[in-house]
Enzyme design. Structure first.
Site, PDB file in Angstrom:
ATOM      1  N   LYS A   1       0.842  -1.199   0.000  1.00  0.00           N
ATOM      2  CA  LYS A   1       0.000   0.000   0.000  1.00  0.00           C
ATOM      3  C   LYS A   1       0.872   1.242   0.000  1.00  0.00           C
ATOM      4  CE  LYS A   1      -4.024  -1.919   2.446  1.00  0.00           C
ATOM      5  NZ  LYS A   1      -4.938  -1.762   3.623  1.00  0.00           N
ATOM      6  N   ASP A  21      14.866   9.714  -5.981  1.00  0.00           N
ATOM      7  CA  ASP A  21      14.315   9.127  -4.751  1.00  0.00           C
ATOM      8  C   ASP A  21      14.881   7.725  -4.529  1.00  0.00           C
ATOM      9  OD1 ASP A  21      12.849   9.235  -2.419  1.00  0.00           O
ATOM     10  OD2 ASP A  21      10.990   8.524  -3.332  1.00  0.00           O
TER      11      ASP A  21
END
Length: 238
Positions: free
Chosen positions: A17, A133
């Site tokens: 998630k 990232d």
């Protein structure tokens, strides 16, 4: 708009998630192949052009150490990104499980991971892409086998960049532990990815970040000071 369920049978089992949606297992109705699908809730996306950019980049990269996208669908509420399924879990979880008083990974294992990561980033940079990232949470193992290959994922902050025509990047994005001093200054280039890989390498060997703090601001201050420590049992020859 297109309907993903016409081509794929989506499992109710959630693999992961995130802030904008969930990842589930899915199976191609014709070939029976197993994939992963990330279903992104469009109502939670601030700028759709950022999502479009992520999909464009994924569709145009092809490297053995980078996540491979297979399909993409959009309906009224969601964007569904279908990728290869990797079953080995996040590098972050393995770091947590492996860290003890004597360090984390062996130098041999850390070197293999860093080599694959450097090759992936070299490919991106050769194609004018900066990831922005890189962190253990965005590195997956292909399988649960020992010495399984890695895959770099999550291109949500990635973009194409040509410093010759665009000048330096200015938007300080990323995750605090892995942001370079140049990123914090708001004047940086693709080398920010190499800084992040260096931080990952440090963590792989000792199990904790080189620049730490209780808040993002404290982490940024530690990064600017740049005082590295190589003391304790974690830094004995392994």
């Amino acid at each position: 708009y297109s309907n993903i369920v016409e081509d794929y049978l989506i499992s109710p089992n959630v693999l992961g998630k995130g802030h904008y949606g969930v990842v589930r297992e899915c199976h191609h109705r014709v070939t029976g192949e197993t994939f992963a699908v990330k279903s992104i809730d469009k109502s939670k996306i601030g700028r759709m052009d950022h999502l479009q950019r992520e999909i464009y980049l994924l569709a145009n990269v092809d490297h053995p150490s980078i996540m491979k996208m297979s399909d993409c669908y959009e309906d009224a509420d969601y964007v569904h990104i279908v990728t290869e399924k990797y079953t080995g879990g996040e590098l972050f979880d393995q770091i947590v499980e492996s860290t003890n008083q004597s360090g984390c990974f062996s130098e041999r294992r850390a070197a293999g991971i860093i080599r694959s990561l450097l090759e992936a980033v070299a490919y991106l940079h050769e194609n004018g892409i900066v990831h922005r990232d890189i962190k253990p949470e965005n590195i997956l193992f292909e399988s649960q086998e020992q010495d399984a290959a890695i895959r770099l994922i999550d291109f949500g902050l990635s973009r194409t960049h040509d410093p010759r025509t665009e000048g330096p990047l200015a938007n300080p994005v990323g995750t605090a532990y892995y942001m370079s001093p140049e990123v914090l200054k708001g004047k940086y280039d693709r080398s920010c990815d190499l800084w992040a890989i260096g931080v990952v390498c440090y963590i792989l060997l000792c199990g904790y970040p080189p620049f730490n703090g209780g808040t993002d601001a404290e982490i940024h201050d530690a990064t600017r000071r740049g005082r590295l420590h190589f003391g304790g049992g974690a830094w004995l020859c392994k």
